[in-house]
Design a protein around this motif. Structure first.
Motif, short mmCIF file in Angstrom:
data_model
loop_
_atom_site.label_atom_id
_atom_site.label_comp_id
_atom_site.label_asym_id
_atom_site.label_seq_id
_atom_site.Cartn_x
_atom_site.Cartn_y
_atom_site.Cartn_z
N THR A 170 0.83 -1.21 0.00
CA THR A 170 0.00 0.00 0.00
C THR A 170 0.86 1.26 0.00
OG1 THR A 170 -1.65 -1.23 1.28
CG2 THR A 170 -1.92 1.14 1.17
N LEU A 171 1.89 1.28 0.83
CA LEU A 171 2.77 2.46 0.90
C LEU A 171 3.61 2.60 -0.36
CD1 LEU A 171 3.91 2.23 4.64
CD2 LEU A 171 2.24 3.80 3.63
N SER A 172 3.96 1.48 -1.00
CA SER A 172 4.69 1.57 -2.27
C SER A 172 3.80 2.16 -3.37
CB SER A 172 5.24 0.20 -2.69
OG SER A 172 4.20 -0.66 -3.11
N ILE A 173 2.49 1.90 -3.27
CA ILE A 173 1.54 2.51 -4.22
C ILE A 173 1.52 4.02 -4.03
CG2 ILE A 173 -0.94 2.75 -4.71
CD1 ILE A 173 -1.19 -0.28 -4.21
N VAL A 174 1.54 4.47 -2.76
CA VAL A 174 1.57 5.92 -2.48
C VAL A 174 2.82 6.55 -3.08
CG1 VAL A 174 1.69 7.66 -0.66
CG2 VAL A 174 0.23 5.65 -0.35
N TRP A 175 3.98 5.94 -2.85
CA TRP A 175 5.24 6.48 -3.37
C TRP A 175 5.25 6.48 -4.90
CZ3 TRP A 175 8.17 9.56 -0.93
CH2 TRP A 175 8.42 9.43 0.44
N THR A 176 4.75 5.40 -5.50
CA THR A 176 4.71 5.33 -6.97
C THR A 176 3.83 6.42 -7.53
OG1 THR A 176 5.03 2.92 -6.87
CG2 THR A 176 4.22 3.83 -8.95
N LEU A 177 2.70 6.68 -6.88
CA LEU A 177 1.78 7.73 -7.32
C LEU A 177 2.48 9.09 -7.31
CD1 LEU A 177 -1.30 7.93 -8.04
CD2 LEU A 177 -1.68 8.61 -5.67
N VAL A 178 3.23 9.37 -6.25
CA VAL A 178 3.93 10.67 -6.13
C VAL A 178 5.07 10.76 -7.14
CG1 VAL A 178 5.39 12.05 -4.60
CG2 VAL A 178 3.31 10.98 -3.70
N LEU A 179 5.91 9.73 -7.21
CA LEU A 179 7.08 9.77 -8.10
C LEU A 179 6.67 9.79 -9.57
CD1 LEU A 179 9.40 7.22 -6.23
CD2 LEU A 179 9.66 9.71 -6.33
N ALA A 180 5.64 9.02 -9.92
CA ALA A 180 5.18 8.98 -11.31
C ALA A 180 4.67 10.35 -11.75
CB ALA A 180 4.09 7.92 -11.48
N ASN A 181 3.97 11.06 -10.87
CA ASN A 181 3.50 12.40 -11.21
C ASN A 181 4.65 13.36 -11.43
OD1 ASN A 181 0.45 13.05 -11.17
ND2 ASN A 181 0.67 11.55 -9.54
N ILE A 182 5.71 13.24 -10.61
CA ILE A 182 6.87 14.12 -10.77
C ILE A 182 7.59 13.82 -12.08
CG2 ILE A 182 9.14 14.70 -9.83
CD1 ILE A 182 7.95 14.15 -7.02
N PHE A 183 7.88 12.55 -12.34
CA PHE A 183 8.60 12.17 -13.56
C PHE A 183 7.77 12.45 -14.81
CE2 PHE A 183 10.86 8.97 -10.68
CZ PHE A 183 11.96 9.81 -10.51
N GLY A 184 6.47 12.13 -14.74
CA GLY A 184 5.59 12.34 -15.90
C GLY A 184 5.46 13.80 -16.26
N ALA A 185 5.28 14.66 -15.23
CA ALA A 185 5.16 16.10 -15.48
C ALA A 185 6.47 16.67 -16.02
CB ALA A 185 4.76 16.82 -14.20
#
Length: 492
Positions: free
Chosen positions: A353-368
């Motif tokens: 669950t916490l890895s999902i949270v981190w992936t959500l944050v990191l993916a938004n940074i890298f994608g943007a």
């Protein structure tokens, strides 16, 4: 909890897993870039590949795709006036006029920066909500969900500008179109004329593409000019970021609203951005420029549509209640990885669950970041002459429409709704209310029917219903007051 969070971060940043997250991000951006496709399509593409994967790796790829979908779909919405997905429709209202004025780079820079901040806020909300969400999710029954649908419908008048009567009429047409097909409460089919294609209702993607994309393509061809009416692009992506920082409280407010609305099952992504856009317009004193290229009309919905992904994951992960087609398929992905949504995911599998949270944050940074770097070059699409660009785009739109249900009825519907959209554009009738009415038609009818069957008229006295009713009245009254104040100041 904090110690577990840092442990999950080290798992996400494992060199063997990072490439899979970037693969998901790449697919999410590509699907967002192609008009008509959605997160459901992206999830369906990736799902077969996660079978047998390590759970952390599989979720990194799936969440990486879902996180940036509403970042990539900004390109067609701003540059072409074509909704990249159902969650980017409101961005067209001001993003496309900015592109016409040569400000495509500025609009894209603001959109991507706001998407990134909104996605991070959505991840933070998901993290905070893990131990607190259960009573909040269970507090929403059919009466409260009906009132949320009415809140969405109240945006019809707000988005109608100086023609509220036209907006209400168009909104009712949208409600009628949404009633085509099977009734949500009883076993009967309506307005199908015995045509099998209509039994499942009208596909949202086809209606959105026809209503917004088709008229713009025809107008461009008729004028024989590029999308941007100037020969150079005004304002860089850096200017867009500066505009966003200047409106930091708007970003925070919109992202918070997006997270909360995404958190409520049944409020889809195609509603969140319209509600946010309408409230942004209502709470702005000098709102006359909205719909004509106001950067705040880009900042509001773009902050909300990425933030809602974090909110939507709360009922999905904690209670197996998907809020959209994308999260429904995500539940299938959890099963393929040997995981089960619910209390176990919060207790025994907390690292997932916490890895999902981190992936959500990191993916938004890298994608943007990727989109901002590309925006300078992709924005030049708005300078290509219409005679070269439009024929290609019409083919893409026809294919995008056809993939909705893969029946030729999709193409006929695209052309029919497109002609209706063209007539409305020529007569200066608002098109957004039609889409809002269409999106909310089924949900409004379903939750009203359930509420009446279970509670009679007593549901009107429930605290949640009264609170939402007060909010709706306050928004409408506040918007009327701000409009009158603005008119008086202009007159003075």
């Amino acid at each position: 909890m904090i110690e577990s969070a840092f442990e999950a971060l080290s798992i996400v940043l494992d060199p063997g897993r990072i490439p899979f997250m970037f693969l998901g991000i790449s697919i999410g951006l590509l699907i967002g870039l192609l008009p008509g496709l959605s997160g459901t399509v992206g999830m369906a593409i990736l799902l077969p590949f996660v079978y047998g994967m390590d759970p952390h790796t599989g979720m990194a790829m799936l969440i990486g795709m879902a996180a940036v979908l509403h970042t990539g779909d900004t390109f067609p919405s701003i540059l072409l006036g074509v909704p990249g997905s159902s969650g980017s429709q409101a961005t067209i209202m001001d993003g496309y006029p900015l592109a016409k004025q040569g400000g495509a780079g500025r609009a894209l820079g603001a959109a991507f920066f706001c998407s990134m901040i909104g996605g991070i806020i959505g991840g933070v909300v998901l993290f905070i909500s893990i131990p607190l969400a259960k009573p909040l999710v269970l507090a929403f029954g059919s009466p409260e969900l009906f009132m949320l649908a009415i809140l969405g419908l109240s945006m019809v008048g707000i988005l109608s500008g100086n023609t509220p009567l036209r907006g209400l009429l168009v909104g009712m047409i949208g409600l009628m179109l949404g009633a085509v097909g099977g009734a949500p409460a009883v076993a009967e089919y309506r307005y199908t004329f015995e045509w099998v294609y209509l039994f499942n209702g009208l596909p949202l993607a086809v209606v959105a593409l026809g209503l917004f994309a088709f008229p713009e393509m025809i107008e461009l061809l008729a004028k024989k000019q590029s999308i941007a009416k100037t020969e150079e692009l005004k304002g860089s992506w850096m200017q867009g970021i500066k505009d966003s920082i200047k409106n930091k409280w708007l970003i925070l407010r919109s992202a918070s609203m997006g997270s909360l609305m995404g958190f409520v099952p049944g409020v889809g992504g195609s509603v969140v951005d319209w509600i946010t856009y309408g409230i942004t317009k209502q709470m702005t004193k000098d709102s006359e420029s909205f719909g004509k290229g106001d950067i705040r009309g880009v900042i509001g919905p773009e902050s909300a549509n990425n933030a809602k992904e974090g909110g939507a994951l709360i009922p999905t992960l904690l209670f197996s209640i998907p809020g959209s087609g994308t999260t429904a398929i995500l539940l299938g992905g959890l099963s393929l990885l040997g995981l089960q949504a619910g209390p176990r995911l919060v207790n025994e599998d907390i690292s997932i669950t916490l890895s999902i949270v981190w992936t959500l944050v990191l993916a938004n940074i890298f994608g943007a970041a990727a989109c901002i770097l590309l925006s300078k070059y992709i924005a030049k699409l708005s300078l290509i002459p219409a005679t070269k660009l439009v024929p290609f785009l019409l083919v893409v739109l026809m294919v995008a429409s056809y993939q909705s249900s893969r029946q030729f009825g999709d193409i006929f519907l695209f052309a029919g709704i497109g002609l209706l959209g063209l007539i409305m554009k020529r007569l200066d009738w608002p098109r957004a209310p039609l889409l809002i009415g269409f999106v909310l038609s089924q949900a409004t009818e379903r939750y009203l029917w359930i509420s009446m069957e279970r509670y009679g008229f007593s549901w009107l006295l429930q605290p949640g219903v009264i609170i939402l009713g007060v909010i709706i009245i306050a928004l409408i009254a506040g918007g009327y007051y701000l409009k009158r104040t603005s008119e008086k100041s202009n007159f003075a």
